[in-house]
Design a protein around this motif. Structure first.
Motif, PDB file in Angstrom:
ATOM      1  N   ASN A  53       5.411 -23.303  -1.863  1.00  0.00           N
ATOM      2  CA  ASN A  53       5.903 -21.996  -1.426  1.00  0.00           C
ATOM      3  C   ASN A  53       5.114 -21.450  -0.244  1.00  0.00           C
ATOM      4  N   LEU A  54       3.845 -21.809  -0.144  1.00  0.00           N
ATOM      5  CA  LEU A  54       3.080 -21.443   1.050  1.00  0.00           C
ATOM      6  C   LEU A  54       3.641 -22.148   2.280  1.00  0.00           C
ATOM      7  N   ALA A  55       4.032 -23.412   2.111  1.00  0.00           N
ATOM      8  CA  ALA A  55       4.664 -24.138   3.219  1.00  0.00           C
ATOM      9  C   ALA A  55       5.970 -23.457   3.619  1.00  0.00           C
ATOM     10  N   LEU A  56       6.712 -22.977   2.634  1.00  0.00           N
ATOM     11  CA  LEU A  56       7.955 -22.255   2.918  1.00  0.00           C
ATOM     12  C   LEU A  56       7.680 -20.974   3.700  1.00  0.00           C
ATOM     13  N   VAL A  57       6.610 -20.266   3.337  1.00  0.00           N
ATOM     14  CA  VAL A  57       6.264 -19.017   4.010  1.00  0.00           C
ATOM     15  C   VAL A  57       5.813 -19.279   5.449  1.00  0.00           C
ATOM     16  N   PHE A  58       4.943 -20.265   5.631  1.00  0.00           N
ATOM     17  CA  PHE A  58       4.349 -20.502   6.947  1.00  0.00           C
ATOM     18  C   PHE A  58       5.289 -21.226   7.915  1.00  0.00           C
ATOM     19  N   PHE A  59       6.077 -22.162   7.396  1.00  0.00           N
ATOM     20  CA  PHE A  59       6.876 -23.011   8.279  1.00  0.00           C
ATOM     21  C   PHE A  59       8.376 -22.761   8.176  1.00  0.00           C
ATOM     22  N   GLY A  60       8.795 -21.973   7.195  1.00  0.00           N
ATOM     23  CA  GLY A  60      10.203 -21.640   7.076  1.00  0.00           C
ATOM     24  C   GLY A  60      11.001 -22.702   6.350  1.00  0.00           C
ATOM     25  N   PRO A  61      12.255 -22.391   5.992  1.00  0.00           N
ATOM     26  CA  PRO A  61      13.075 -23.328   5.224  1.00  0.00           C
ATOM     27  C   PRO A  61      13.757 -24.405   6.062  1.00  0.00           C
ATOM     28  N   ARG A  62      13.800 -24.241   7.375  1.00  0.00           N
ATOM     29  CA  ARG A  62      14.507 -25.202   8.218  1.00  0.00           C
ATOM     30  C   ARG A  62      13.755 -26.533   8.252  1.00  0.00           C
ATOM     31  N   VAL A  63      14.531 -27.621   8.167  1.00  0.00           N
ATOM     32  CA  VAL A  63      13.916 -28.944   8.188  1.00  0.00           C
ATOM     33  C   VAL A  63      13.352 -29.240   9.572  1.00  0.00           C
ATOM     34  N   LYS A  64      12.356 -30.102   9.607  1.00  0.00           N
ATOM     35  CA  LYS A  64      11.692 -30.458  10.855  1.00  0.00           C
ATOM     36  C   LYS A  64      11.559 -31.968  10.946  1.00  0.00           C
ATOM     37  N   ARG A  65      11.340 -32.441  12.154  1.00  0.00           N
ATOM     38  CA  ARG A  65      11.141 -33.866  12.396  1.00  0.00           C
ATOM     39  C   ARG A  65       9.905 -34.053  13.266  1.00  0.00           C
ATOM     40  N   ILE A  66       9.280 -35.203  13.124  1.00  0.00           N
ATOM     41  CA  ILE A  66       8.220 -35.576  14.043  1.00  0.00           C
ATOM     42  C   ILE A  66       8.595 -36.921  14.666  1.00  0.00           C
ATOM     43  N   PRO A  67       8.158 -37.192  15.877  1.00  0.00           N
ATOM     44  CA  PRO A  67       8.551 -38.441  16.545  1.00  0.00           C
ATOM     45  C   PRO A  67       7.931 -39.659  15.880  1.00  0.00           C
TER      46      PRO A  67
END
Length: 291
Positions: free
Chosen positions: A113-127
């Protein structure tokens, strides 16, 4: 199925196994030294992926090799702090193993839930670590997958040498065999526990970096990986590094064949089904020992 497709499936299974073994070895080391299951291990994986995203794509956009080094160091330190702040106080009381399991489960929910707060619910990608692919004996392999195999091999060699050749590695093995005896001969049990959890968190971070380019990053991404790692360590034998290696290879291959023939949705159910079949004949796993 022709030879080329079969070879491609086998290579994919080998690559999946390489990622799983890094994730599962960290969980195995913690159980071997402390006899507890760290349910926050999947959350360590998730935070490792977010940290790699933050460093490589989110804001800083620094060199990927440096990203790997920084992530390993930060996750190792995070594991040390987590052990000192969460696990250490609980070990001062009786029945601390059960309490630690419950608290690590709660900590996993908090970290997600801390990850949800800090980074938001939108999915992300890394190269990917390396773009492009190469043809080997008629099989197309991504450079990123080759790097995964290389890093997994190096990590396993380092872990093996650490456990056999270093003072703390031998201390971890001694505590895993007999914690009371190790304490009697003067080993610092609390320090062994702390460094074991630090190494475990660092390995979770490494596996997150390797797997994140092949999947999506979201706050609860660690639970699926944790479930597979849990099945692997039980299959191989709780606390057995060798069993974890064999179980990762077997289940990684089983998963990729099931996915190829039946679809990705059947991957985890078949994982658990194979585990149940093995435990019916070998309750302690492939290389587990009775307490």
């Amino acid at each position: 199925m022709n030879v080329e497709i079969l070879t491609q499936v086998l290579v994919t299974g080998l690559i999946n196994s390489a990622v799983y073994v890094i994730m599962a070895v960290g969980l195995t080391l913690v159980y071997g030294a402390t006899r507890i299951l760290n349910f926050a291990h999947g959350s360590f994986f998730a935070w490792g992926t977010y940290l790699a995203w933050f460093l490589s794509s989110g804001y800083l956009q620094i060199n990927y090799a440096l990203v790997i080094v920084i992530t390993i160091v930060i996750m190792f330190l995070f594991g040390l702090v987590f052990e000192r702040a969460i696990c250490f106080p609980l070990r001062r009381h009786s029945e601390w193993q059960i309490n630690v399991i419950i608290v690590t489960l709660g900590s996993a929910l908090v970290l997600d839930n801390l990850a949800l707060v800090f980074f938001g619910p939108r999915v992300k990608r890394i190269p990917r670590l390396l773009e492009g692919n190469i043809e080997i004996v008629g099989v197309i392999v991504d450079w990123h997958d080759l790097v995964i195999l290389l890093i997994a091999t190096v990590v396993l060699i380092i872990i093996g040498l650490f456990l056999k050749k270093t003072r703390y590695g031998m201390a971890m093995r001694a505590v895993a065999q007999d914690a009371v005896g190790a304490q009697i001969v003067g080993l610092h049990i609390d320090r062994v526990f702390m460094y074991t959890l630090g190494i475990s968190a660092a390995l979770a971070g490494v596996s997150g970096i390797l797997l994140a380019p092949k999947t999506l990053i979201f706050p609860h991404v660690g639970w699926d990986v944790f479930a597979k790692a849990f099945v692997i360590i039980v299959f191989g034998g709780l606390g057995s590094v060798k069993g974890t290696l064999y179980a990762s290879l077997i289940l990684g291959m089983v998963e990729v064949f099931v996915t190829f023939f039946l679809g990705a949705v059947w991957g985890l159910p078949v994982f658990i089904g194979v585990l149940l079949l093995v435990l019916m004949s070998r309750p302690k796993g492939l290389f587990g020992t009775r307490e």
